[in-house]
Design a protein around this motif. Structure first.
Motif, mmCIF file in Angstrom:
data_model
loop_
_atom_site.group_PDB
_atom_site.id
_atom_site.type_symbol
_atom_site.label_atom_id
_atom_site.label_comp_id
_atom_site.label_asym_id
_atom_site.label_seq_id
_atom_site.Cartn_x
_atom_site.Cartn_y
_atom_site.Cartn_z
ATOM 1 N N ASN A 1 12.976 36.194 -30.405
ATOM 2 C CA ASN A 1 14.174 36.888 -29.967
ATOM 3 C C ASN A 1 14.143 38.313 -30.499
ATOM 4 N N LEU A 2 14.130 39.293 -29.591
ATOM 5 C CA LEU A 2 14.040 40.700 -29.957
ATOM 6 C C LEU A 2 15.173 41.460 -29.292
ATOM 7 N N GLN A 3 16.049 42.035 -30.100
ATOM 8 C CA GLN A 3 17.193 42.780 -29.580
ATOM 9 C C GLN A 3 17.214 44.170 -30.218
ATOM 10 N N ILE A 4 17.002 45.189 -29.381
ATOM 11 C CA ILE A 4 17.045 46.582 -29.854
ATOM 12 C C ILE A 4 17.956 47.386 -28.916
ATOM 13 N N SER A 5 18.919 46.734 -28.332
ATOM 14 C CA SER A 5 19.765 47.387 -27.332
ATOM 15 C C SER A 5 20.702 48.408 -27.961
ATOM 16 N N ASP A 6 21.189 49.309 -27.115
ATOM 17 C CA ASP A 6 22.222 50.282 -27.483
ATOM 18 C C ASP A 6 21.800 51.132 -28.680
#
Length: 883
Positions: free
Chosen positions: A668-673
């Motif tokens: 799970n990779l989250q680099i949003s915003d």
């Protein structure tokens, strides 16, 4: 007075005059208007300062900055808009591309084709945001010089450049992007057409397989090719045979930093004209061909970092005949000779002209022989990291031309005296680190040289600090760690050291207090750990980038305004002192301390950068720093975390590009915003846990928090990672370029969100291979082309959003597409048709995207009609005479 400039291109000389009157000739109206249209499409980050002279108040475009005209015809023949200051030198002496106000970007308008006599075009050092090189550049029939280097063009190099049959210089290189090739070479056949080419530089262009097979044959067919530079092009082969070696004019051949895994072809050493040959940092193996001795013109030879390349005694004998050789680099080649055996190389004429000799990183053994003193022209001698021992011969000190001397990481012993160094007046670099050598100098000695780099790490320097250093006014790097210095630093030290960029005094026994403020005139890296410094910390750290004060006896507290006193500090290590602060909190609050970072700090008010040297335990499984105020780059820190499954840095203010070296275990990779730029790395297709990971529950026994992911338009919570949804969320950034085909390898991915970026190109049909995909959001980008029919095979796809792009053609039918009945998921794609849109494909002839030729023809046509009106009223000139 007439000032005349000359552009020398081989035997052809183009005469360019900078006389303000051009003998009464001004530029042609059609060329002036073409340049104004070109300017209108550019983004000038200097608020039009670079192009301020480009305006109608000065009608003579020959006087505009960067424009030069032929002093006879008045036609524009040179357009030079290169960035005058694209690089800065960092604290390590490396060139780094900087984002400054001199960058130009935007769109290159095809109106430039009105400059039919253009000979020279230079747009280097600018930033065109990974847009493709315009195909129409291949229509400048007179072009002899084309430089698009470091201008951040992307995509495939257009084969239309092959139409530039008069081109003599072609530079498409880039030198500043780590693990990122913006330009690609799919096919090299167009190179066959560049019959006049003399100088080619395509460094850091990624050569695909076909191009990798073709380029040698193509360049071998060019009669005038003199310089070939293909550094870091991912080349894997160098053909072993050529039917006919036609490189009769080749003087420079540079293949440094590639992946060529083969023996060195013998034909290469038969090129009699070759002067500069660089094959370093490859995987060449086997024996160097004996034909190397026939290269009578060779002045530069670099074979370093080819561990399995062998230099037999016969080859060593051949080298002695290279009379013109000035640079010989045989470092890191696993040479297991006794050093005395190399004397055969220097028994011939080579010794008279050799200026640089690099033999570092081998396993050379024995004493340093006296014949070394025969190399009287040497400016650089690197013998470091070998197995040499014994005293240094007196003949070494006869090399009075030396500027760089590396002897470190050997077993040399004995004493170096003032008399030994008396004639070294040009010496700039001295490295005797990790050796028992002793410098026996009097307290009043004034060296005859001014050093830039001095390394005596691990040498018996102490117990006193060397007083002779006070006379060194140009020192930039000083390595004195583990040097047995137990003295107090002299009073003059901190003022003297304020111009040093890298200062390492760690692992000594130094005593005393630090100054009230540590202030440097340059960006400094300062390492003072493992000494006996005591007293309070300095109250300011001006220009200090990295500071290690660990393992001392410093006491007190940090400065009350630490965020103001360390504006550029990346890392500070204060561990094992007597400081009354909670280091864990300060690491996160001010980005000023390095150490162990807790794994979960979402929804806080953390400020500053994520430290580049942050310590993350290899067994770390989850790291969440989302919804803070973190800025700066994402460091390359997760590669070593082999168990990292969850990484959330979303909703911060991070900048820069996405690292290519993220942990392959990520699920799970989250680099949003954030404010991330650059392309989506192709390495995203290598996340092993998103390809073949069979784990359904992950070992998170000590973790008792819920984690949250955004997918399907919802925020979902997952308990302790059990059955965690595999997701990549890069939305709401400033990413550009194409969606990499490699992302289709992630057949276990459940959610992919790339919305709210600046992605271009077509939607790769490889997404249809991601058979577990449940949510796909590509909205609010600049994607073009048709919707791949392969997406209809995604039987688990529940959420799809392709709105606000430039998609065209018919929406696929069948499969999952029958379930997408909401037309809003396709809105603002003007050229889409079919269900569920009201625009029916058989009722509406949706216009195809205009081809580049149509766009050019339209622009030229507009120009013709515009000038037809002017001509008929004002000028009385013939239309065909102007165009």
């Amino acid at each position: 007075m007439l000032l005349t400039l000359y552009i020398q291109l081989s035997s052809n000389t183009v005469l360019i005059s900078s006389d303000t009157n051009y003998y009464g000739i001004t530029c042609f109206d059609v060329e002036r208007e073409a340049l104004l249209r070109f300017k209108a499409g550019l983004l000038d980050h200097g608020n039009q300062l670079r192009l301020s002279s480009w305006n109608i108040s000065e009608p003579n475009c020959c006087l505009w900055e960067g424009v030069q005209c032929d002093n006879t015809t008045g036609h524009a023949i040179k357009l030079d808009l290169h960035n005058p200051h694209p690089f800065i030198i960092d604290g390590w002496g490396n060139s780094v591309m900087r984002n400054n106000s001199a960058n130009l970007g935007g769109k290159i308008n095809p109106s430039l084709l009105s400059l039919k006599y253009l000979v020279h075009l230079d747009l280097s050092g600018n930033n065109f945001n990974v847009t493709p090189i315009p195909k129409f550049i291949g229509s400048f029939k007179e072009l002899a010089y084309l430089n698009l280097s470091n201008a951040r063009f992307g995509g495939n190099i257009p084969p239309s450049l092959g139409n530039l049959t008069k081109l003599q210089v072609l530079d498409l290189s880039s030198t500043v992007y780590i693990d990122e090739s913006l330009l690609e070479m799919h096919d090299a056949k167009w190179l066959f057409q560049l019959h006049a080419l003399e100088d080619l530089d395509m460094s850091n262009v990624m050569f695909e397989k076909d191009a990798s097979d073709q380029w040698v044959h193509a360049l071998n067919s060019l009669p005038s090719i003199a310089k070939i530079t293909l550094r870091d092009c991912r080349l894997t082969i160098l053909p072993h045979s050529l039917h006919h070696v036609n490189f009769t004019s080749l003087s420079l051949f540079d293949l440094k930093y590639n992946d060529i895994n083969s023996t060195i072809p013998s034909w290469l050493f038969k090129i009699a004209s070759l002067q500069h040959l660089d094959l370093s940092y490859n995987y060449f193996h086997g024996h160097v061909p004996c034909s190397i001795g026939s290269m009578a013109s060779l002045s530069f030879l670099d074979l370093t970092y080819n561990y399995d390349l062998h230099m037999s005694r016969n080859i060593l004998i051949e080298l002695k005949n290279l009379c013109k050789l000035q640079t010989l680099n045989l470092g890191y080649m696993n040479m297991k000779h006794r050093f005395s055996e190399l004397g055969v190389i220097f028994s011939g004429c080579m010794k008279d002209n050799l200026q640089e000799l690099w033999l570092n990183g081998n396993t050379l053994m024995g004493h340093l022989p006296s014949w070394i003193g025969n190399l009287t022209s040497l400016r650089c001698l690197d013998l470091s990291k070998n197995s040499l021992y014994g005293p240094l011969p007196q003949s070494l000190w006869q090399l009075s031309a030396l500027q760089k001397l590396y002897l470190g990481s050997n077993a040399f012993n004995g004493t170096v005296t003032e008399t030994d160094l008396h004639d070294f007046t040009r010496l700039e670099i001295l490295d005797i680190s990790l050796s028992p050598l002793v410098l026996n100098m009097s307290i009043n000695w004034v060296p005859p040289f001014q050093l830039k780099i001095l390394s005596m790490r691990g040498c018996p320097v102490g117990p006193a600090f060397p007083a002779w250093l006070l006379a060194q006014k140009t020192l930039v790097f000083l390595y004195l760690s583990q040097a047995g210095i137990s003295d107090t630093l002299p009073n003059w030290f901190w003022d003297w050291a304020s111009t040093i960029s890298y200062l390492d005094l760690s692992d000594n026994g130094m005593k005393g207090k630090l100054p009230t403020s540590l202030e440097f005139g340059v960006v400094a890296y300062l390492f003072l750990s493992s000494n006996f410094f005591e007293g309070p910390l300095p109250n300011s750290f001006l220009n200090v980038r990295s500071l290690d004060l660990s393992n001392n006896s410093l006491a007190g507290t940090l400065p009350s305004k630490i965020n103001e006193t360390i504006p550029i500090l990346d890392t500070i290590d204060l561990s094992n002192n007597k400081i009354n602060e909670n280091l864990s909190q300060l690491i996160l609050s001010y980005n000023s301390l390095s150490g162990i970072i807790p794994t979960y700090f979402s929804i806080n008010h953390l400020l500053g950068h994520v430290p580049a040297s942050i310590f993350l335990p290899p067994a770390l499984e989850l790291l969440s720093l989302s919804r803070n105020n973190l800025s700066g780059y994402i460091p390359f820190f997760t590669k070593k975390c082999e168990s990292l499954y969850y990484l959330d840095l979303g909703h911060n203010m991070l900048t820069g590009s996405i690292p290519v070296s993220l942990s392959e275990s990520l699920i799970n990779l989250q680099i949003s915003d954030n404010h991330l730029t650059g392309v989506i790395p192709k390495s995203f297709g290598k996340f092993a846990s998103m390809i073949s990971n069979t784990k359904q529950e992950l070992p998170m026994s000590s973790y008792d928090r819920d984690v949250f992911i955004n997918t399907k338009g919802l925020t979902l919570g997952y308990d302790a990672f059990n059955s965690l949804m595999s997701l990549i969320d890069l939305s709401e950034n400033d990413l550009y370029g194409c969606i990499p085909r490699e992302i289709g390898n992630l057949n276990l991915l459940h959610g992919l969100n790339l919305s709210g970026n600046h992605l271009t190109g077509e939607i790769t049909d490889k997404i249809g291979s991601m058979n577990q995909l449940e949510s796909l959001d590509l909205s609010r980008n600049q994607l073009s082309g048709v919707i791949p029919t392969t997406l209809s095979k995604l039987s688990f796809l529940e959420v799809l959003n392709l709105s606000n792009n430039h998609l065209s053609g018919e929406i696929p039918t069948g499969g999952q597409f029958n379930t997408f009945v909401d037309p809003s998921i396709y809105m603002n794609n003007d050229n889409l048709c079919g269900f569920p849109l009201s625009k029916k494909c058989h009722d509406n002839h949706v216009p195809k995207e205009r081809s580049l030729k149509d766009e050019i023809d339209s622009d030229v046509s507009d120009t013709i009609w515009f000038y037809f009106g002017i001509i008929s009223v004002d000028l009385g000139l013939k239309l065909d005479g102007v165009l």
